[in-house]
Structures are given as structure tokens and as C-alpha cells.
Design a protein around this motif. Structure first.
Motif, PDB file in Angstrom:
ATOM      1  N   ALA A 161       0.837  -1.200   0.000  1.00 48.27           N
ATOM      2  CA  ALA A 161       0.000   0.000   0.000  1.00 48.27           C
ATOM      3  C   ALA A 161       0.868   1.245   0.000  1.00 48.27           C
ATOM      4  N   LEU A 162       0.355   2.273  -0.647  1.00 48.98           N
ATOM      5  CA  LEU A 162       1.013   3.575  -0.690  1.00 48.98           C
ATOM      6  C   LEU A 162       0.035   4.622  -0.188  1.00 48.98           C
ATOM      7  N   VAL A 163       0.432   5.360   0.836  1.00 49.52           N
ATOM      8  CA  VAL A 163      -0.372   6.460   1.365  1.00 49.52           C
ATOM      9  C   VAL A 163       0.126   7.740   0.706  1.00 49.52           C
ATOM     10  N   GLY A 164      -0.796   8.533   0.158  1.00 51.62           N
ATOM     11  CA  GLY A 164      -0.408   9.703  -0.622  1.00 51.62           C
ATOM     12  C   GLY A 164      -0.240  10.975   0.161  1.00 51.62           C
ATOM     13  N   GLU A 165       0.171  10.896   1.415  1.00 56.34           N
ATOM     14  CA  GLU A 165       0.407  12.106   2.207  1.00 56.34           C
ATOM     15  C   GLU A 165       1.512  12.956   1.564  1.00 56.34           C
ATOM     16  N   PRO A 166       1.474  14.279   1.778  1.00 56.37           N
ATOM     17  CA  PRO A 166       2.514  15.147   1.205  1.00 56.37           C
ATOM     18  C   PRO A 166       3.842  14.995   1.936  1.00 56.37           C
ATOM     19  N   THR A 167       4.642  14.039   1.496  1.00 50.09           N
ATOM     20  CA  THR A 167       5.873  13.679   2.204  1.00 50.09           C
ATOM     21  C   THR A 167       7.102  14.442   1.733  1.00 50.09           C
ATOM     22  N   SER A 168       7.062  14.966   0.498  1.00 51.72           N
ATOM     23  CA  SER A 168       8.250  15.646  -0.029  1.00 51.72           C
ATOM     24  C   SER A 168       8.537  16.903   0.785  1.00 51.72           C
ATOM     25  N   ARG A 169       9.814  17.176   0.999  1.00 51.76           N
ATOM     26  CA  ARG A 169      10.179  18.296   1.864  1.00 51.76           C
ATOM     27  C   ARG A 169      10.375  19.595   1.090  1.00 51.76           C
ATOM     28  N   LYS A 170      11.330  19.606   0.178  1.00 48.14           N
ATOM     29  CA  LYS A 170      11.637  20.823  -0.567  1.00 48.14           C
ATOM     30  C   LYS A 170      11.336  20.689  -2.052  1.00 48.14           C
ATOM     31  N   ALA A 171      11.476  19.494  -2.588  1.00 46.69           N
ATOM     32  CA  ALA A 171      11.234  19.269  -4.010  1.00 46.69           C
ATOM     33  C   ALA A 171      10.491  17.958  -4.168  1.00 46.69           C
ATOM     34  N   LEU A 172       9.587  17.911  -5.129  1.00 48.58           N
ATOM     35  CA  LEU A 172       8.835  16.689  -5.364  1.00 48.58           C
ATOM     36  C   LEU A 172       9.783  15.528  -5.609  1.00 48.58           C
ATOM     37  N   GLY A 173       9.620  14.486  -4.823  1.00 46.63           N
ATOM     38  CA  GLY A 173      10.429  13.289  -4.998  1.00 46.63           C
ATOM     39  C   GLY A 173      11.570  13.135  -4.033  1.00 46.63           C
ATOM     40  N   ASP A 174      11.795  14.126  -3.169  1.00 44.66           N
ATOM     41  CA  ASP A 174      12.996  14.034  -2.332  1.00 44.66           C
ATOM     42  C   ASP A 174      12.838  13.131  -1.119  1.00 44.66           C
ATOM     43  N   THR A 175      11.600  12.707  -0.803  1.00 47.35           N
ATOM     44  CA  THR A 175      11.398  11.905   0.410  1.00 47.35           C
ATOM     45  C   THR A 175      10.298  10.874   0.220  1.00 47.35           C
ATOM     46  N   ILE A 176      10.611   9.636   0.582  1.00 48.31           N
ATOM     47  CA  ILE A 176       9.618   8.575   0.755  1.00 48.31           C
ATOM     48  C   ILE A 176       9.653   8.186   2.214  1.00 48.31           C
ATOM     49  N   LYS A 177       8.507   8.121   2.846  1.00 46.81           N
ATOM     50  CA  LYS A 177       8.462   7.675   4.242  1.00 46.81           C
ATOM     51  C   LYS A 177       8.222   6.176   4.276  1.00 46.81           C
ATOM     52  N   ILE A 178       9.120   5.470   4.949  1.00 43.24           N
ATOM     53  CA  ILE A 178       9.008   4.015   5.055  1.00 43.24           C
ATOM     54  C   ILE A 178       8.643   3.583   6.476  1.00 43.24           C
ATOM     55  N   GLY A 179       8.326   4.534   7.313  1.00 46.19           N
ATOM     56  CA  GLY A 179       7.916   4.225   8.680  1.00 46.19           C
ATOM     57  C   GLY A 179       7.553   5.503   9.392  1.00 46.19           C
ATOM     58  N   ARG A 180       7.050   5.354  10.568  1.00 45.14           N
ATOM     59  CA  ARG A 180       6.715   6.498  11.413  1.00 45.14           C
ATOM     60  C   ARG A 180       7.015   6.143  12.858  1.00 45.14           C
ATOM     61  N   ARG A 181       7.350   7.152  13.630  1.00 41.23           N
ATOM     62  CA  ARG A 181       7.510   6.949  15.068  1.00 41.23           C
ATOM     63  C   ARG A 181       6.155   6.700  15.719  1.00 41.23           C
ATOM     64  N   GLY A 182       6.194   6.018  16.838  1.00 42.95           N
ATOM     65  CA  GLY A 182       4.985   5.879  17.636  1.00 42.95           C
ATOM     66  C   GLY A 182       4.764   7.118  18.472  1.00 42.95           C
ATOM     67  N   SER A 183       3.540   7.249  19.002  1.00 47.39           N
ATOM     68  CA  SER A 183       3.209   8.403  19.835  1.00 47.39           C
ATOM     69  C   SER A 183       2.470   7.929  21.078  1.00 47.39           C
ATOM     70  N   LEU A 184       3.040   8.242  22.237  1.00 45.03           N
ATOM     71  CA  LEU A 184       2.446   7.883  23.525  1.00 45.03           C
ATOM     72  C   LEU A 184       2.226   9.154  24.328  1.00 45.03           C
ATOM     73  N   THR A 185       1.005   9.374  24.780  1.00 50.38           N
ATOM     74  CA  THR A 185       0.688  10.517  25.639  1.00 50.38           C
ATOM     75  C   THR A 185       0.410  10.018  27.049  1.00 50.38           C
ATOM     76  N   GLY A 186       1.039  10.663  28.018  1.00 52.37           N
ATOM     77  CA  GLY A 186       0.854  10.292  29.408  1.00 52.37           C
ATOM     78  C   GLY A 186       0.236  11.421  30.211  1.00 52.37           C
TER      79      GLY A 186
END
Length: 380
Positions: A164-189
């Protein structure tokens, strides 16, 4: 560039005021674009009557490999409408820019994928495998009755994709410069430390919960929780709230509260970090309550055939070799990762959630062309 222009479709979606959980016809726009391409569309609604969420699953073909594109048509509120140059839902094009809420995040991305898909199918009507789209109306808010629920339905009905490919706007400065292959987890305490109220002149007769809470948080903040891993930056812990509800300078309060957020890499789990919080509070001698909520565990799709094909496609289409990244906040990819390999790739995210949100028209067209090449690399 693609022969199919994504801009009119993006405009039609932007003109739907689909602030979560409202849909206002946005998914109808997507469905009307997909059905003539041979997609069987299933609408899936979840949630209570006062927060009903509409979702769309569409699939063309039945064989493998099965590739799924995931995205969302819901948007965040526009905020101060008077601060916008135009109606936030006008979808106006001016000076080469498409303006409107969702232009960047991510109605423009969905339109670009459908435009690239249209041209791909025109050239490859008998492509290998099958293609599906999972488009939700619940990504920007609760994220309860959207992608997560649709995936449960997909699993029950034999519709889980191979990738699967999620189409979120991942590129930073130029189209194509970044593919995200993971994400950090988030825990709120949410921490409440209980003490004994008393006069500040007689501390021996009281038990100061502020001191105990500070003593518990100190070691957690004094040293890094880790130094990062192969694909992830170091885990971060930020204290985001601290309150005792006390207006008297000579009174030791009865309770002290803190709120914190941990963005964690693949060296931790929400369970292991929760235990670490318990250990710190116990070591400081606290009588406490701890509520720990995890909005998503960390995940990683390691480089391999799928990620390599995405990278080749981006390089072929844009001339840019993408970096493989795991930064940023959470996305619906965290739900998909439980079922199949997932990555994220999309436009430059410079304007997401801003006043006068925009997407450069030529970038949307280049993104459409890139998505076409992605399909070529993955399905032939």
C-alpha cells in the motif's frame, strides 16, 4: 506530464466542505471518477449518528499482486476565513497555484493519483494484478471510524492488499525528495501525583506532590531515552503540561499534574515506555495515577522489492533520488502497517493546514506523472 489533468478533479473535491466528519459529496466526486475506469466501489459508513464517517473502498481486478492507494478527503477547519484571500473551499487557480483547504493535504494528492491511474489504464488496460483505493473521511480528527475500520472490513472480505502507498505530502523541498518508510509511535501520558496539602512554613506536616513529580520527571529528561536506530532518529520525551491549580504561594497543594508526549522509535513499544514511566514515578515515591494513551506504535517497512520499486519510479519520473525517512507525526499508514507493507509518498507539504493552503498546479501534474510510473514499476 500526464494526459489527464488532475486540477479539475482536485477543484471538485476542494469545493466540498468536508471538514471531519462531514463529507459534503467529496467521496461522490472520487467515486464518479473511478467507476468509468472499471472500479467496483463500496461505501462504508461507521460511527455514531452524531459523528457518522463515510469511507470508500474501490477495486479493479481480482488477481495479484494487489496494490492499494490510501488517502483521505476530510480536511481540518479553515480557521479565520477572513484571513483567506478567497473562500477556503473555492478551489481557485491563480498565478499557477491551486488554493483551497485540502489542496495540499490531500485532495490534490488523490486527484493526482487518479489522473496518473487514468493514463496508466489507458496504456495498460490488461495490467497485472489489481488496484484498489482506500479513501477515508476520518483522518484529520479521531481516526477511529476511517482507515482502521475499513481495514477490518477488507480483512473480513478478502481484500487486504499485498502493498500500500499512502499519498500524504511527504516531499520536503522538491517533489520526490522523500519517501516515508515508517513512522515513530506516539504515547501521551497524563500523570496525577497525590500528596498532602499543608502550610509552606510547616513542610514536615505536608507531602509536596510537586517535588515528587519533579523528582520523577528529572531522570526521564536528564538523559536521552536512546540514540536512534538504523532508520529512526532518537526517541523524544516532551513535557507538554504541568499544573497544580494553586493560586496561594504559601500553600503546598494536594495534587500535581503533568502531561507528556513521547515520540518513539522501533527500540521501544508503548508498553515498555509505560512501564518506564511507572518505574520513574515509583522510584520518586509517588502516590499517583497514570493514564497512558498510544495513538500508534512505531512501524517500519524495510527496503526491499516494494520500497525499491517506489524509489526507482520516483527517480525515473522526477530525476530526484528520494531519501528514505521516518520523521514527522502519525498518519493512517500506522493502521495499514498491521496488515501489509506500506510506504508514503506525495507532494511537497509546505502549505498543509495553513491559511491560503495551496498546491502548485505544475507540481500536481508532475505528481500525477510520477504515480503513473509507480504503477508501471509495481504492476508492469
Amino acid at each position: 506530464m500526464t494526459a489527464t489533468d488532475p486540477v479539475p478533479l482536485a477543484q471538485a473535491m476542494i469545493r466540498c466542505r468536508s471538514v471531519t466528519p462531514a463529507d459534503d459529496g467529496a467521496l461522490n466526486v472520487v467515486q464518479r471518477a473511478l467507476e468509468p475506469l472499471g472500479f467496483a466501489c463500496t461505501r462504508l459508513a461507521y460511527g455514531p449518528d452524531d459523528y457518522r464517517v463515510d469511507n470508500l473502498f474501490a477495486r479493479r481486478g481480482s488477481g495479484g499482486p494487489h496494490f492499494c492507494y490510501a488517502g483521505h478527503t476530510d480536511v481540518v477547519p479553515p480557521g479565520d476565513v477572513a484571513a483567506w484571500s478567497d473562500d477556503p473551499f473555492s478551489g481557485v487557480v491563480r498565478d499557477g497555484m491551486l488554493y483551497g483547504r485540502g489542496a495540499c493535504d490531500m485532495k490534490g494528492g488523490i486527484a493526482a493519483f487518479i489522473a496518473g491511474l487514468t493514463d496508466y489504464l489507458a496504456a495498460k488496460p490488461s495490467h497485472a494484478g489489481s488496484i484498489s483505493l482506500l479513501i477515508t473521511g476520518d483522518e484529520e480528527a479521531r481516526s477511529v471510524d476511517g482507515t482502521a475500520r475499513v481495514l477490518e472490513w477488507m480483512q473480513a472480505n478478502g481484500q487486504i492488499p499485498d502493498m500500500a502507498l499512502v499519498g500524504e505530502p511527504t516531499s520536503r523541498k522538491a517533489l520526490g525528495d522523500t519517501i516515508k518508510i515508517g513512522r515513530r509511535g506516539s504515547l501521551t501520558g497524563h500523570i496525577t501525583v497525590h500528596g498532602k496539602q499543608g502550610h509552606s512554613a510547616y513542610p514536615a506536616l505536608a507531602d509536596n506532590p510537586v517535588h515528587r513529580l519533579v523528582a520523577a520527571l528529572g531522570p526521564l529528561l536528564a538523559a536521552p531515552l536512546d540514540h536512534g536506530s538504523e532508520f529512526f532518529p532518537p526517541t523524544t520525551l516532551q513535557v507538554t503540561g504541568f499544573d497544580v491549580g494553586n493560586t496561594a504561594s504559601n500553600v503546598i497543594p494536594a495534587t500535581a499534574r503533568a502531561m507528556l508526549n513521547i515520540r518513539f522509535n522501533d527500540l521501544h513499544s508503548s508498553a515498555s515506555l509505560t512501564e518506564r514511566l511507572h518505574a520513574a514515578l515509583k522510584a520518586a515515591g509517588c502516590r499517583y495515577d497514570l493514564q497512558a494513551d498510544c495513538s500508534g506504535e512505531s512501524f517500519l517497512t524495510r527496503p526491499g522489492p516494494f520500497v525499491d520499486a517506489l524509489s526507482r519510479a520516483v527517480l525515473r519520473s522526477t530525476g530526484v533520488e528520494p531519501a528514505l525517512d521516518t520523521g514527522g507525526g502519525t498518519s493512517d499508514a500506522r493502521f495499514i502497517a498491521r496488515y501489509c507493507p506500506v510506504a508514503e509518498f506525495g507532494a511537497v507539504g509546505a502549505a498543509l493546514h495553513q491559511v491560503n493552503e495551496y498546491a502548485p498546479v505544475e507540481e500536481l501534474r508532475r505528481l500525477a506523472a510520477t504515480y503513473r510510473v509507480v504503477l508501471e514499476e509495481l504492476l508492469g
